[in-house]
Design a protein around this motif. Structure first.
Motif, PDB file in Angstrom:
ATOM      1  N   ILE A   1       0.824  -1.210   0.000  1.00 21.69           N
ATOM      2  CA  ILE A   1       0.000   0.000   0.000  1.00 21.69           C
ATOM      3  C   ILE A   1       0.855   1.254   0.000  1.00 21.69           C
ATOM      4  N   ASP A   2       2.150   1.140   0.403  1.00 20.07           N
ATOM      5  CA  ASP A   2       3.000   2.328   0.385  1.00 20.07           C
ATOM      6  C   ASP A   2       3.516   2.669  -1.016  1.00 20.07           C
TER       7      ASP A   2
ATOM      8  N   VAL B   1      -2.335   7.262   2.469  1.00 19.90           N
ATOM      9  CA  VAL B   1      -2.309   6.046   3.294  1.00 19.90           C
ATOM     10  C   VAL B   1      -1.799   6.339   4.709  1.00 19.90           C
TER      11      VAL B   1
ATOM     12  N   CYS C   1      -0.362   3.365   7.300  1.00 15.51           N
ATOM     13  CA  CYS C   1       0.747   2.556   6.778  1.00 15.51           C
ATOM     14  C   CYS C   1       2.023   3.021   7.457  1.00 15.51           C
TER      15      CYS C   1
ATOM     16  N   VAL D   1      -1.091  -2.572   5.214  1.00 14.29           N
ATOM     17  CA  VAL D   1      -2.112  -1.717   5.821  1.00 14.29           C
ATOM     18  C   VAL D   1      -2.039  -1.920   7.340  1.00 14.29           C
TER      19      VAL D   1
ATOM     20  N   ASP E   1      -4.327   4.104  11.441  1.00 17.19           N
ATOM     21  CA  ASP E   1      -5.220   4.772  10.498  1.00 17.19           C
ATOM     22  C   ASP E   1      -6.063   5.849  11.180  1.00 17.19           C
TER      23      ASP E   1
ATOM     24  N   THR F   1      -7.455   4.018   4.904  1.00 15.46           N
ATOM     25  CA  THR F   1      -6.416   3.178   4.307  1.00 15.46           C
ATOM     26  C   THR F   1      -6.957   1.776   4.039  1.00 15.46           C
TER      27      THR F   1
END
Length: 338
Positions: free
Chosen positions: A253-254, A261, A264, A298, A303, A309
């Motif tokens: 996800i990064d 995000v 993360c 994630v 978050d 995210t």
């Protein structure tokens, strides 16, 4: 009624017809399986084409824990989408209209994680993909930290091209007895005999060491820094892989910009926009035979309150899955015509 509303109505009608009820099934109700798909933990009796499962492991993350909570969180946010699929207004196309409702996509639960027993946990992860592929099922894994990609790909028994979307190379050498952290999986993946090629796309972190990049390139990896990624565009990135061959996709996800995000731990600036990642995944679905993918890193504990995210992760997965099935259907139609 506009086209979007009509598509939603068709999906709702299909859900009622196939499921035999007229429940509203709002996002906050029901058991959290991915996209409300059927739960099927018995792989030996599985007849689905694709199985989504969780890999709730973050023991290999050396900084902050919490990625182990992602499979549950991403599933919960996936329930905001209809099991009758989604309508893409730009393409004027309805994706996944029946695949969930007819059991072609199922939720296979989670890999059994044994805290502090990392070797057996890694074997459990590999066994999941091995079992699914032996039945011809496409495995889709929700991590977990990025260390899980190595055992996932190790479980394959067929030649495959691997493409990784990431801010980091994850090609660090073993040091001080640490071999299987989330900074090392692609060093191990590149060495697997059935991995025909490795493409590492979107790389940009200033914490990537020069020796790591040299080792990756020396092992034959095609490293695509984020500037080159943008210059190539989605079709150009997809064209780096040989058309029509089997492909596994690993999505950290990064790879997306850190502004997108917050949940993360390894987010970096100067990342991809959502549309750049999505369009590249769509191009890969059209060009390659996608036989598996994972989405990792994630961290719901970091978050914001809305869980954006986890929602973004579910969004990436839903769109990619929709295009995988659409392209598979198009290929079957071509085969029948020819």
């Amino acid at each position: 009624m506009n086209k979007d509303e009509m598509a939603g109505t068709r999906a709702d009608s299909a859900m009622i017809t196939l499921r035999g009820d007229n429940r509203a099934n709002r996002a906050f109700t029901g058991v959290a399986t991915f996209l409300r798909s059927d739960y099927c933990a018995d792989i030996d009796r599985m007849t689905a084409e694709m199985a989504v499962f969780g890999v709730p492991l973050d023991e290999a993350s050396p900084f902050l824990p919490g990625a182990r909570m992602a499979p549950r969180s991403v599933r919960e946010h996936s329930m905001r989408f209809s099991p009758g699929g989604f309508y893409d207004i730009a393409r004027d196309k309805h994706y996944l209209p029946t695949e969930i409702l007819t059991g072609r996509i199922v939720d296979a639960g989670d890999v059994d994680i044994l805290p502090t027993n990392l070797p057996q946990t890694l074997e459990n992860i590999a066994a999941m993909t091995r079992s699914l592929r032996r039945r011809g099922v496409i495995p889709v894994a929700i991590g977990g930290d990025h260390s899980v990609s190595y055992p996932l790909i190790r479980g394959f028994e067929e030649p495959v091209h691997v493409i990784q979307f990431d801010a980091h190379l994850d090609f660090a050498p073993a040091a001080q007895g640490m071999r299987y952290t989330n900074g090392q999986p692609f060093r191990h993946i590149a060495a697997l005999p059935h991995v025909k090629s490795l493409t590492q796309a979107g790389i940009r972190s200033l914490r990537v060491r020069s020796a790591e990049a040299q080792d990756a390139r020396g092992a034959g990896s095609r490293v695509v820094p984020v500037g080159e990624f943008r210059a190539l565009g989605p079709q150009g990135v997809a064209a780096l892989l040989p058309a029509g061959e089997k492909c596994y996709v690993s999505i950290d996800i990064d790879a997306l910009d850190m502004s997108l995000v917050p949940g993360c731990v390894s987010a970096e600036p100067d990342g991809l926009r959502y549309d750049q990642l999505r369009d590249t995944l769509c191009a890969l679905a059209a060009r390659m035979d996608i036989i598996g993918f994972d989405l990792v890193e994630v961290n719901p504990l970091l978050d914001v309150g809305t869980g954006i995210t986890s929602y973004l992760a579910a969004h990436v997965m839903v769109e990619f899955i929709g295009h995988i099935f659409a392209e598979r259907a198009a290929r079957r139609t071509c085969d029948v015509v020819t």
